[in-house]
Scaffold this active site. Structure first.
Site, PDB file in Angstrom:
ATOM      1  N   GLY A  50      32.511  47.815  14.044  1.00  0.00           N
ATOM      2  CA  GLY A  50      32.518  48.941  14.998  1.00  0.00           C
ATOM      3  C   GLY A  50      31.161  48.909  15.684  1.00  0.00           C
ATOM      4  O   GLY A  50      30.174  48.568  15.036  1.00  0.00           O
ATOM      5  N   GLU A 102      22.626  53.419   5.978  1.00  0.00           N
ATOM      6  CA  GLU A 102      23.308  54.714   6.058  1.00  0.00           C
ATOM      7  C   GLU A 102      23.328  55.415   4.709  1.00  0.00           C
ATOM      8  O   GLU A 102      23.223  56.636   4.630  1.00  0.00           O
ATOM      9  CB  GLU A 102      24.726  54.520   6.604  1.00  0.00           C
ATOM     10  CG  GLU A 102      24.703  54.114   8.071  1.00  0.00           C
ATOM     11  CD  GLU A 102      26.041  53.660   8.604  1.00  0.00           C
ATOM     12  OE1 GLU A 102      26.725  54.479   9.209  1.00  0.00           O
ATOM     13  OE2 GLU A 102      26.391  52.479   8.427  1.00  0.00           O
ATOM     14  N   ASN A 140      31.308  56.867   0.171  1.00  0.00           N
ATOM     15  CA  ASN A 140      31.884  56.652   1.500  1.00  0.00           C
ATOM     16  C   ASN A 140      33.359  56.285   1.281  1.00  0.00           C
ATOM     17  O   ASN A 140      33.679  55.161   0.921  1.00  0.00           O
ATOM     18  CB  ASN A 140      31.121  55.513   2.188  1.00  0.00           C
ATOM     19  CG  ASN A 140      31.640  55.239   3.582  1.00  0.00           C
ATOM     20  OD1 ASN A 140      32.633  55.806   4.015  1.00  0.00           O
ATOM     21  ND2 ASN A 140      30.973  54.345   4.280  1.00  0.00           N
ATOM     22  N   ARG A 187      29.851  60.810   2.837  1.00  0.00           N
ATOM     23  CA  ARG A 187      29.893  60.505   4.269  1.00  0.00           C
ATOM     24  C   ARG A 187      31.191  61.078   4.823  1.00  0.00           C
ATOM     25  O   ARG A 187      32.284  60.752   4.337  1.00  0.00           O
ATOM     26  CB  ARG A 187      29.874  58.993   4.487  1.00  0.00           C
ATOM     27  CG  ARG A 187      30.040  58.655   5.937  1.00  0.00           C
ATOM     28  CD  ARG A 187      30.381  57.208   6.114  1.00  0.00           C
ATOM     29  NE  ARG A 187      30.498  56.933   7.538  1.00  0.00           N
ATOM     30  CZ  ARG A 187      31.302  56.020   8.026  1.00  0.00           C
ATOM     31  NH1 ARG A 187      32.050  55.290   7.236  1.00  0.00           N
ATOM     32  NH2 ARG A 187      31.366  55.820   9.317  1.00  0.00           N
ATOM     33  N   ARG A 191      38.575  46.717  18.395  1.00  0.00           N
ATOM     34  CA  ARG A 191      38.851  47.849  19.304  1.00  0.00           C
ATOM     35  C   ARG A 191      38.505  47.462  20.739  1.00  0.00           C
ATOM     36  O   ARG A 191      37.488  46.804  20.976  1.00  0.00           O
ATOM     37  CB  ARG A 191      38.013  49.067  18.914  1.00  0.00           C
ATOM     38  CG  ARG A 191      38.371  49.659  17.570  1.00  0.00           C
ATOM     39  CD  ARG A 191      37.619  50.974  17.366  1.00  0.00           C
ATOM     40  NE  ARG A 191      37.653  51.368  15.978  1.00  0.00           N
ATOM     41  CZ  ARG A 191      36.571  51.566  15.233  1.00  0.00           C
ATOM     42  NH1 ARG A 191      35.362  51.429  15.741  1.00  0.00           N
ATOM     43  NH2 ARG A 191      36.698  51.928  13.982  1.00  0.00           N
ATOM     44  N   HIS A 238      28.777  56.849  14.086  1.00  0.00           N
ATOM     45  CA  HIS A 238      27.621  56.084  13.560  1.00  0.00           C
ATOM     46  C   HIS A 238      26.331  56.910  13.652  1.00  0.00           C
ATOM     47  O   HIS A 238      25.236  56.354  13.696  1.00  0.00           O
ATOM     48  CB  HIS A 238      27.369  54.779  14.362  1.00  0.00           C
ATOM     49  CG  HIS A 238      28.454  53.764  14.300  1.00  0.00           C
ATOM     50  ND1 HIS A 238      28.851  53.047  15.411  1.00  0.00           N
ATOM     51  CD2 HIS A 238      29.205  53.320  13.281  1.00  0.00           C
ATOM     52  CE1 HIS A 238      29.813  52.211  15.088  1.00  0.00           C
ATOM     53  NE2 HIS A 238      30.050  52.356  13.780  1.00  0.00           N
ATOM     54  N   PHE A 284      31.809  37.579  14.602  1.00  0.00           N
ATOM     55  CA  PHE A 284      31.007  36.893  15.628  1.00  0.00           C
ATOM     56  C   PHE A 284      30.544  35.511  15.181  1.00  0.00           C
ATOM     57  O   PHE A 284      30.278  34.650  16.019  1.00  0.00           O
ATOM     58  CB  PHE A 284      29.816  37.770  16.044  1.00  0.00           C
ATOM     59  CG  PHE A 284      30.228  38.848  16.987  1.00  0.00           C
ATOM     60  CD1 PHE A 284      30.837  40.003  16.525  1.00  0.00           C
ATOM     61  CD2 PHE A 284      30.059  38.693  18.354  1.00  0.00           C
ATOM     62  CE1 PHE A 284      31.256  40.996  17.392  1.00  0.00           C
ATOM     63  CE2 PHE A 284      30.469  39.680  19.240  1.00  0.00           C
ATOM     64  CZ  PHE A 284      31.069  40.830  18.748  1.00  0.00           C
TER      65      PHE A 284
HETATM   66  P1  AMP Z   1      29.084  45.492   9.934  1.00  0.00           P
HETATM   67  O1  AMP Z   1      30.303  46.175  10.457  1.00  0.00           O
HETATM   68  O2  AMP Z   1      27.816  46.204  10.261  1.00  0.00           O
HETATM   69  O3  AMP Z   1      29.189  45.114   8.481  1.00  0.00           O
HETATM   70  O4  AMP Z   1      28.982  44.113  10.729  1.00  0.00           O
HETATM   71  C1  AMP Z   1      29.965  43.121  10.564  1.00  0.00           C
HETATM   72  C2  AMP Z   1      29.858  42.098  11.670  1.00  0.00           C
HETATM   73  O5  AMP Z   1      28.540  41.529  11.707  1.00  0.00           O
HETATM   74  C3  AMP Z   1      30.795  40.924  11.402  1.00  0.00           C
HETATM   75  O6  AMP Z   1      31.997  41.136  12.067  1.00  0.00           O
HETATM   76  C4  AMP Z   1      30.052  39.766  11.999  1.00  0.00           C
HETATM   77  O7  AMP Z   1      30.619  39.491  13.260  1.00  0.00           O
HETATM   78  C5  AMP Z   1      28.624  40.203  12.201  1.00  0.00           C
HETATM   79  N1  AMP Z   1      27.697  39.333  11.481  1.00  0.00           N
HETATM   80  C6  AMP Z   1      27.362  39.390  10.179  1.00  0.00           C
HETATM   81  N2  AMP Z   1      26.487  38.379   9.892  1.00  0.00           N
HETATM   82  C7  AMP Z   1      26.282  37.683  11.027  1.00  0.00           C
HETATM   83  C8  AMP Z   1      25.505  36.542  11.389  1.00  0.00           C
HETATM   84  N3  AMP Z   1      24.758  35.909  10.499  1.00  0.00           N
HETATM   85  N4  AMP Z   1      25.564  36.113  12.674  1.00  0.00           N
HETATM   86  C9  AMP Z   1      26.318  36.753  13.576  1.00  0.00           C
HETATM   87  N5  AMP Z   1      27.073  37.821  13.292  1.00  0.00           N
HETATM   88  C10 AMP Z   1      27.062  38.293  12.051  1.00  0.00           C
END
Ligand code: AMP
Length: 400
Positions: free
Chosen positions: A212, A385, A7, A91, A241, A180, A285
């Site tokens: 995203g 993925e 990727n 990817r 975004r 996605h 978050f």
């Molecule tokens: P991803 O892009 O799928 O890797 O997701 C990343 C986002 O998941 C981060 O910006 C976090 O805001 C959220 N995230 C990861 N772990 C947690 C958690 N334990 N509680 C709440 N949000 C989470």
């Protein structure tokens, strides 16, 4: 078969070597800051110690060379030689209208991917560099392209056309594509399988909530709508975004702030979303939840606005499919954010949804988080993925 999944981003490269028979990850890692000072490779074999090494990577060919060296290293490698890597799955972000399915890579496919560069100017050129770097180092290894947009190609025209002059679709292929796709496809299929139901006779909504974020409506095994558009900027409020907004804001802001289009687009892509709305608290978050718990009003508003937008999309897709059997949460926030899931489901009482709070608190597994009596099932399905790309690659190689 050992399949190397690549990727490739503009300055980073994620990789995983997957055994397609056991579907286990043999080793994975990441190259960061390619072409920038301070580049680093992280390599983690499944049965060994994770290594992090600062090392110069002037370009992607060098990054891939280092990945292959790590995988074949005498002491810490997982294969004896490159001949044990049977195929590479790449990817690719944008396949335009040309690619509705994954495909084996040849010169013609490379050209067609290049023709989609306009639609994803940050991503597709980097994906192509990754392919070329692999071709240079693994001349005879078959390679497959797996597209982020492909799963959404089943959307009907009424879902993908914008209310713009038709000539722009004809001239420039301006339409909604969605992203996605590999995740939406993997999660929706897995949900049906996990519930023991027929994928081809189900109405599923997938909420891929990560940095995203996108929602999709999957009816009878086909995507019929999704929240991202020509680019990944449309739809939900995301990490940085903006998601949906009145397009007139672009002109309004350009005048008020004396900025050009590129500067405004940079704001919409990198400085907006939950990061911007919260007054730059964070795009993560976890930080926003903490700030909200500490009483920060902007953080509370941001979480409210995020949840509300997801709930609105779910409502729209229930209407689009005339019902829903299962709603799935996936990706970083979708998989880990139990409070986010709870708040979103609080909007969905009209679907007869009842959450099982004990199940909702669990992590890291495929799980139904709604109660037995809940009229609509709610699930958490961790996305994978890389495995989906390895599966697609293996299918193409076996069909050769
Ligand atoms: P991803 O892009 O799928 O890797 O997701 C990343 C986002 O998941 C981060 O910006 C976090 O805001 C959220 N995230 C990861 N772990 C947690 C958690 N334990 N509680 C709440 N949000 C989470």
């Amino acid at each position: 078969m050992n399949i190397l999944v690549i990727n490739c981003g503009s300055s980073s490269l994620k990789f995983q070597l997957i055994d397609s028979e056991t579907e286990k990850c043999i080793a994975k890692g990441l190259c960061e800051r390619i072409g920038i000072e301070g580049s680093q490779i992280t390599y983690a074999p499944a049965n060994g110690e994770k290594e992090e090494k600062l090392i110069s990577m002037p370009d992607h060919t060098e990054a891939i060379r280092l990945v292959l060296e790590a995988l074949t290293n005498e002491k810490t490698g997982v294969v004896k030689s490159l001949s044990e890597i049977d195929a590479v799955g790449h990817r690719i972000v944008h396949g335009g209208e040309k690619f509705a399915v994954s495909t084996l890579i040849n010169d013609e496919v490379m050209k067609a991917i290049e023709e989609c560069n306009d639609l994803a100017p940050l991503h597709n050129p980097a994906n192509l560099i990754g392919i070329r770097a692999c071709q240079a180092l693994m001349e005879n290894t078959p390679m497959a392209a797996v597209f982020d947009t492909a799963f959404h190609q089943t959307m009907p025209a009424k879902a993908y056309m914008y209310g713009l002059p038709y000539e722009y679709y004809e001239k420039y292929k301006i339409r909604r594509y969605g992203f996605h796709g590999t995740s939406h496809s993997y999660v929706s299929k897995r949900a049906a399988q996990f519930l023991g139901e027929d994928y081809n006779h189900m109405k599923i909504i997938v909420c891929h909530l990560g940095n995203g974020a996108s929602v999709s409506a999957v009816k009878n095994g086909e995507c019929i709508d999704t929240s991202m558009g020509l680019t990944p900027l449309e739809g939900l409020i995301m990490g940085t975004r903006s998601g949906d907004m009145d397009p007139a804001i672009i002109e309004f802001l350009a005048h008020k702030e004396n900025k050009n289009i590129d500067e405004i687009m940079n704001i919409l892509n990198k400085k907006s979303g939950v990061y911007g709305l919260s007054g730059n608290i964070s795009s993560d978050f976890r930080d926003l939840e903490k700030a909200a718990a500490d009483g920060n009003e902007k953080a509370k508003l941001t979480l409210d606005a995020f949840d509300y937008r997801v709930a609105k999309y779910i409502g729209a897709y229930v209407a689009a499919m005339n019902g829903v059997d299962a709603i799935c949460f996936t990706a970083g926030l979708g998989e880990n954010g139990s409070t986010t899931r709870e708040r979103i489901c609080n909007y969905l009482g009209y679907l007869g949804i009842e959450l099982d709070s004990e199940a909702n608190a669990k992590r890291g597994e495929d799980i139904v988080i709604s109660t037995k009596d809940s009229k609509t099932k709610v699930l958490v399905i961790p996305t994978n993925e890389e495995l989906a790309i390895a599966r697609e690659t293996s299918l193409l190689i076996n069909a050769k």
